[in-house]
Scaffold this active site. Structure first.
Site, short mmCIF file in Angstrom:
data_model
loop_
_atom_site.label_atom_id
_atom_site.label_comp_id
_atom_site.label_asym_id
_atom_site.label_seq_id
_atom_site.Cartn_x
_atom_site.Cartn_y
_atom_site.Cartn_z
N ARG A 38 -1.37 -9.58 0.45
CA ARG A 38 -1.54 -7.61 0.55
C ARG A 38 -2.35 -7.82 1.65
O ARG A 38 -3.41 -9.21 2.10
CB ARG A 38 -1.88 -7.12 -0.39
CG ARG A 38 -1.21 -7.57 -1.93
CD ARG A 38 -0.31 -6.54 -1.97
NE ARG A 38 -0.52 -4.81 -2.15
CZ ARG A 38 -1.02 -4.29 -2.24
NH1 ARG A 38 -1.20 -4.51 -3.97
NH2 ARG A 38 -0.77 -3.03 -2.38
N PRO A 50 0.02 5.47 -2.72
CA PRO A 50 -1.16 6.57 -3.22
C PRO A 50 -2.01 5.62 -4.13
O PRO A 50 -1.49 5.17 -4.89
CB PRO A 50 -0.79 7.50 -3.88
CG PRO A 50 0.64 7.08 -4.16
CD PRO A 50 1.02 5.94 -3.10
N GLU A 51 -3.99 5.80 -4.27
CA GLU A 51 -4.14 5.71 -4.93
C GLU A 51 -4.78 6.85 -5.87
O GLU A 51 -4.73 7.48 -5.84
CB GLU A 51 -5.72 4.70 -3.95
CG GLU A 51 -4.46 3.54 -3.77
CD GLU A 51 -5.68 2.66 -2.88
OE1 GLU A 51 -6.78 2.22 -3.22
OE2 GLU A 51 -5.03 1.59 -1.39
N LYS A 83 -3.92 5.39 -11.48
CA LYS A 83 -3.47 6.17 -10.49
C LYS A 83 -2.48 6.84 -11.25
O LYS A 83 -0.63 7.14 -11.07
CB LYS A 83 -2.46 4.87 -10.24
CG LYS A 83 -3.03 3.65 -9.03
CD LYS A 83 -2.24 3.23 -8.19
CE LYS A 83 -3.67 1.57 -7.91
NZ LYS A 83 -2.43 0.96 -6.91
#
Ligand SMILES: [Zn+2]
Length: 284
Positions: A273, A2-3, A59
Protein backbone atom coordinates in the site's frame (compact mmCIF):
# COMPACT_ATOMS: atom_id res chain seq x y z
CA UNK A 1 -11.62 3.74 -0.45
CA UNK A 2 -14.08 4.69 2.25
CA UNK A 3 -12.79 4.65 5.84
CA UNK A 4 -14.40 5.33 9.22
CA UNK A 5 -15.25 9.02 8.59
CA UNK A 6 -16.85 8.37 5.20
CA UNK A 7 -18.95 5.53 6.64
CA UNK A 8 -19.94 7.63 9.68
CA UNK A 9 -21.07 10.51 7.44
CA UNK A 10 -23.05 8.09 5.29
CA UNK A 11 -24.71 6.55 8.37
CA UNK A 12 -25.74 10.00 9.63
CA UNK A 13 -27.11 10.86 6.20
CA UNK A 14 -29.06 7.61 5.72
CA UNK A 15 -30.42 7.17 9.26
CA UNK A 16 -33.30 9.70 9.06
CA UNK A 17 -34.08 8.64 5.48
CA UNK A 18 -34.46 4.96 6.36
CA UNK A 19 -35.92 4.75 9.86
CA UNK A 20 -39.60 3.85 9.75
CA UNK A 21 -39.50 2.72 6.11
CA UNK A 22 -40.55 -0.83 5.21
CA UNK A 23 -38.95 -3.12 2.67
CA UNK A 24 -41.55 -4.05 0.07
CA UNK A 25 -39.35 -6.11 -2.18
CA UNK A 26 -35.71 -7.12 -2.54
CA UNK A 27 -33.77 -7.49 -5.75
CA UNK A 28 -30.32 -9.07 -5.60
CA UNK A 29 -28.59 -8.48 -8.92
CA UNK A 30 -25.10 -9.55 -7.81
CA UNK A 31 -25.27 -12.55 -5.48
CA UNK A 32 -21.52 -12.16 -4.76
CA UNK A 33 -22.08 -9.15 -2.50
CA UNK A 34 -24.62 -10.99 -0.33
CA UNK A 35 -22.38 -13.96 0.65
CA UNK A 36 -24.29 -15.70 3.41
CA UNK A 37 -27.16 -16.51 3.59
CA UNK A 38 -28.27 -17.03 -0.01
CA UNK A 39 -29.69 -14.15 -2.01
CA UNK A 40 -33.08 -15.84 -1.88
CA UNK A 41 -33.02 -16.15 1.91
CA UNK A 42 -31.87 -12.56 2.30
CA UNK A 43 -34.79 -11.42 0.15
CA UNK A 44 -37.26 -13.55 2.13
CA UNK A 45 -35.91 -12.33 5.48
CA UNK A 46 -36.00 -8.64 4.59
CA UNK A 47 -39.36 -8.61 2.84
CA UNK A 48 -41.80 -6.67 5.01
CA UNK A 49 -39.14 -5.73 7.60
CA UNK A 50 -39.00 -2.14 8.84
CA UNK A 51 -35.82 -0.10 9.43
CA UNK A 52 -35.59 0.85 13.10
CA UNK A 53 -31.94 1.88 13.44
CA UNK A 54 -28.62 2.44 11.73
CA UNK A 55 -25.21 2.44 13.39
CA UNK A 56 -21.56 2.11 12.42
CA UNK A 57 -18.86 -0.28 13.63
CA UNK A 58 -15.42 0.26 12.06
CA UNK A 59 -16.09 0.53 8.34
CA UNK A 60 -19.34 -1.46 8.60
CA UNK A 61 -22.87 -0.10 8.46
CA UNK A 62 -25.29 -1.91 10.79
CA UNK A 63 -28.89 -1.63 9.64
CA UNK A 64 -31.44 -2.72 12.25
CA UNK A 65 -34.78 -4.00 10.99
CA UNK A 66 -37.85 -5.23 12.82
CA UNK A 67 -39.90 -8.14 11.52
CA UNK A 68 -43.47 -8.93 12.42
CA UNK A 69 -43.59 -11.80 14.92
CA UNK A 70 -39.94 -11.39 16.01
CA UNK A 71 -39.06 -9.75 19.32
CA UNK A 72 -35.47 -8.85 18.41
CA UNK A 73 -34.53 -6.71 15.41
CA UNK A 74 -32.23 -8.30 12.87
CA UNK A 75 -28.95 -6.72 11.76
CA UNK A 76 -28.15 -6.27 8.11
CA UNK A 77 -24.40 -5.68 7.76
CA UNK A 78 -23.12 -3.42 4.98
CA UNK A 79 -19.59 -2.73 3.80
CA UNK A 80 -18.72 -0.38 0.95
CA UNK A 81 -15.62 -2.33 -0.07
CA UNK A 82 -13.58 -0.23 -2.49
CA UNK A 83 -16.25 1.38 -4.63
CA UNK A 84 -19.61 0.79 -2.92
CA UNK A 85 -22.31 3.44 -2.61
CA UNK A 86 -25.61 3.35 -0.76
CA UNK A 87 -28.33 5.87 -1.45
CA UNK A 88 -32.02 6.41 -2.03
CA UNK A 89 -33.31 6.83 -5.55
CA UNK A 90 -36.88 7.59 -6.62
CA UNK A 91 -38.43 4.25 -7.59
CA UNK A 92 -39.41 5.61 -11.00
CA UNK A 93 -35.75 6.41 -11.88
CA UNK A 94 -33.72 3.93 -13.89
CA UNK A 95 -31.40 1.79 -11.77
CA UNK A 96 -27.65 2.23 -12.29
CA UNK A 97 -25.82 -0.46 -14.25
CA UNK A 98 -23.92 -1.66 -11.19
CA UNK A 99 -26.84 -1.81 -8.74
CA UNK A 100 -25.95 -4.92 -6.72
CA UNK A 101 -28.89 -4.99 -4.30
CA UNK A 102 -32.06 -2.92 -4.46
CA UNK A 103 -34.58 -2.69 -1.62
CA UNK A 104 -37.86 -1.17 -2.70
CA UNK A 105 -39.30 1.08 0.03
CA UNK A 106 -42.37 2.24 -1.85
CA UNK A 107 -41.74 5.51 -3.67
CA UNK A 108 -37.96 5.13 -3.23
CA UNK A 109 -35.45 2.41 -3.82
CA UNK A 110 -32.54 1.91 -1.43
CA UNK A 111 -29.71 1.14 -3.82
CA UNK A 112 -26.44 -0.58 -3.03
CA UNK A 113 -24.29 0.12 -6.05
CA UNK A 114 -20.80 -1.30 -6.46
CA UNK A 115 -18.80 -1.20 -9.67
CA UNK A 116 -16.13 -3.61 -8.40
CA UNK A 117 -18.29 -5.82 -6.16
CA UNK A 118 -15.92 -5.91 -3.18
CA UNK A 119 -18.69 -4.49 -1.01
CA UNK A 120 -21.11 -6.56 1.09
CA UNK A 121 -24.72 -6.46 2.20
CA UNK A 122 -25.33 -9.53 4.31
CA UNK A 123 -26.94 -11.03 7.41
CA UNK A 124 -23.60 -12.62 8.31
CA UNK A 125 -22.10 -10.57 11.15
CA UNK A 126 -19.10 -12.81 11.84
CA UNK A 127 -16.59 -10.21 10.56
CA UNK A 128 -17.60 -7.86 13.38
CA UNK A 129 -16.22 -10.19 16.05
CA UNK A 130 -12.66 -9.64 14.80
CA UNK A 131 -12.75 -5.85 15.08
CA UNK A 132 -10.66 -3.93 17.59
CA UNK A 133 -11.93 -0.92 19.55
CA UNK A 134 -13.58 2.10 18.00
CA UNK A 135 -10.91 4.83 17.80
CA UNK A 136 -13.40 7.50 18.90
CA UNK A 137 -14.97 5.35 21.61
CA UNK A 138 -14.23 5.29 25.33
CA UNK A 139 -12.70 1.79 25.02
CA UNK A 140 -9.75 3.10 23.02
CA UNK A 141 -7.37 4.43 25.65
CA UNK A 142 -3.76 5.52 25.19
CA UNK A 143 -2.72 2.79 27.66
CA UNK A 144 -4.44 0.01 25.72
CA UNK A 145 -3.00 1.42 22.49
CA UNK A 146 0.53 1.42 23.97
CA UNK A 147 0.15 -2.19 25.17
CA UNK A 148 -1.07 -3.38 21.74
CA UNK A 149 1.78 -1.62 19.94
CA UNK A 150 4.44 -2.96 22.32
CA UNK A 151 3.51 -6.55 21.33
CA UNK A 152 3.73 -5.87 17.59
CA UNK A 153 6.37 -7.08 15.13
CA UNK A 154 5.19 -4.68 12.40
CA UNK A 155 6.12 -1.15 11.42
CA UNK A 156 3.69 1.43 12.73
CA UNK A 157 1.98 2.33 9.43
CA UNK A 158 1.20 -1.31 8.61
CA UNK A 159 0.07 -1.96 12.19
CA UNK A 160 -2.40 0.94 12.07
CA UNK A 161 -4.22 -0.70 9.15
CA UNK A 162 -4.91 -3.87 11.16
CA UNK A 163 -8.65 -3.75 11.93
CA UNK A 164 -8.16 -5.88 15.05
CA UNK A 165 -5.98 -3.10 16.53
CA UNK A 166 -8.34 -0.27 15.61
CA UNK A 167 -11.61 -0.53 13.73
CA UNK A 168 -12.05 1.78 10.77
CA UNK A 169 -8.62 3.32 10.10
CA UNK A 170 -7.40 2.81 6.54
CA UNK A 171 -4.63 4.01 4.29
CA UNK A 172 -5.58 7.68 4.07
CA UNK A 173 -6.09 8.38 7.77
CA UNK A 174 -3.12 6.22 8.86
CA UNK A 175 -0.81 8.41 6.75
CA UNK A 176 -2.46 11.61 7.96
CA UNK A 177 -2.32 10.62 11.64
CA UNK A 178 1.38 9.70 11.45
CA UNK A 179 2.15 13.06 9.82
CA UNK A 180 0.23 14.90 12.50
CA UNK A 181 2.06 12.98 15.23
CA UNK A 182 5.45 13.55 13.53
CA UNK A 183 6.24 9.83 13.46
CA UNK A 184 8.09 8.01 10.65
CA UNK A 185 5.80 5.39 9.04
CA UNK A 186 8.73 2.93 8.98
CA UNK A 187 9.31 2.97 12.75
CA UNK A 188 8.67 -0.46 14.31
CA UNK A 189 5.44 -0.22 16.34
CA UNK A 190 7.06 -1.59 19.51
CA UNK A 191 9.77 1.09 19.40
CA UNK A 192 7.42 4.05 19.82
CA UNK A 193 8.16 5.99 23.01
CA UNK A 194 5.28 6.65 25.37
CA UNK A 195 5.29 10.30 24.26
CA UNK A 196 4.95 9.17 20.62
CA UNK A 197 2.14 6.76 21.48
CA UNK A 198 0.35 9.58 23.25
CA UNK A 199 0.79 11.91 20.26
CA UNK A 200 -0.38 9.24 17.83
CA UNK A 201 -3.39 8.39 19.97
CA UNK A 202 -4.43 12.05 19.87
CA UNK A 203 -3.61 12.36 16.16
CA UNK A 204 -5.69 9.33 15.12
CA UNK A 205 -8.69 10.67 17.00
CA UNK A 206 -8.35 14.24 15.77
CA UNK A 207 -7.88 13.39 12.06
CA UNK A 208 -10.95 11.13 12.16
CA UNK A 209 -13.03 13.70 14.04
CA UNK A 210 -12.06 16.48 11.65
CA UNK A 211 -12.82 14.33 8.59
CA UNK A 212 -16.28 13.51 9.99
CA UNK A 213 -16.87 17.21 10.66
CA UNK A 214 -15.73 18.08 7.12
CA UNK A 215 -17.94 15.44 5.50
CA UNK A 216 -20.88 16.51 7.65
CA UNK A 217 -20.64 20.18 6.72
CA UNK A 218 -19.92 20.19 2.99
CA UNK A 219 -22.64 19.34 0.45
CA UNK A 220 -22.12 15.84 -0.95
CA UNK A 221 -23.57 13.72 -3.69
CA UNK A 222 -23.90 10.26 -2.12
CA UNK A 223 -24.65 8.60 -5.44
CA UNK A 224 -21.23 9.81 -6.59
CA UNK A 225 -22.55 11.10 -9.88
CA UNK A 226 -21.42 14.66 -9.29
CA UNK A 227 -17.99 15.97 -10.06
CA UNK A 228 -15.32 14.05 -8.16
CA UNK A 229 -12.65 16.26 -6.65
CA UNK A 230 -11.23 13.92 -4.05
CA UNK A 231 -12.80 16.09 -1.34
CA UNK A 232 -14.40 13.11 0.23
CA UNK A 233 -15.17 9.60 -0.93
CA UNK A 234 -18.55 10.79 -2.11
CA UNK A 235 -18.88 13.21 -4.99
CA UNK A 236 -19.36 16.86 -4.24
CA UNK A 237 -22.76 18.37 -4.82
CA UNK A 238 -23.18 20.54 -7.91
CA UNK A 239 -21.71 24.00 -7.36
CA UNK A 240 -19.92 23.10 -4.11
CA UNK A 241 -16.38 24.50 -3.69
CA UNK A 242 -13.23 22.33 -3.68
CA UNK A 243 -11.79 21.79 -0.19
CA UNK A 244 -9.47 18.95 -1.10
CA UNK A 245 -6.16 20.79 -0.90
CA UNK A 246 -6.77 21.97 2.65
CA UNK A 247 -8.03 18.70 4.03
CA UNK A 248 -5.28 16.16 3.40
CA UNK A 249 -1.73 17.13 4.38
CA UNK A 250 0.29 14.21 2.98
CA UNK A 251 -2.04 11.64 1.40
CA UNK A 252 -1.80 11.64 -2.42
CA UNK A 253 0.60 14.63 -2.32
CA UNK A 254 3.87 12.99 -3.46
CA UNK A 255 6.31 15.61 -4.73
CA UNK A 256 4.27 18.52 -3.39
CA UNK A 257 5.70 20.72 -0.61
CA UNK A 258 4.93 19.87 3.01
CA UNK A 259 2.63 22.57 4.42
CA UNK A 260 4.78 22.77 7.58
CA UNK A 261 8.36 22.75 6.22
CA UNK A 262 8.27 22.88 2.40
CA UNK A 263 10.09 19.55 1.93
CA UNK A 264 8.68 17.40 -0.89
CA UNK A 265 6.23 14.77 0.36
CA UNK A 266 7.46 11.22 -0.32
CA UNK A 267 5.54 8.13 -1.33
CA UNK A 268 6.73 4.64 -0.40
CA UNK A 269 5.13 1.21 -0.62
CA UNK A 270 4.50 -0.64 2.66
CA UNK A 271 2.84 -4.06 2.57
CA UNK A 272 1.68 -3.28 -0.95
CA UNK A 273 0.00 0.00 0.00
CA UNK A 274 1.12 3.57 -0.65
CA UNK A 275 2.32 5.57 2.33
CA UNK A 276 2.77 9.33 2.04
CA UNK A 277 4.94 11.22 4.51
CA UNK A 278 7.21 14.23 5.02
CA UNK A 279 10.82 12.97 5.37
CA UNK A 280 11.70 16.02 7.45
CA UNK A 281 8.72 16.34 9.80
CA UNK A 282 8.52 12.55 10.33
CA UNK A 283 12.12 11.61 11.03
CA UNK A 284 11.71 9.88 14.37
ZN1 LIG B 1 7.45 18.67 6.64
Amino acid sequence: MPELPEVEVLVRHLRPLLIGRSVRSVRVQRAKVVTSPSARRLARTLQGARFCGLARRGKYLLFKLRRRGHAEPLTLVGHLGMTGRMYLLPARDRLPKHAAVVLNLGRDNFVFEDTRYFGRLTLDGSALARLGPEPLGAGFTAQAFAAALSRSQQVIKVRLLDQSLLAGVGNIYASEALFRAGIAPTLPARRLTSAQVQRLWHAVRSVLREAIACGSTVPLNYAGQGQRDGLFYFGKATGAPDYYEERLRVYDRAGKPCADCGTAIKRVLQAGRSTFFCPRCQRA
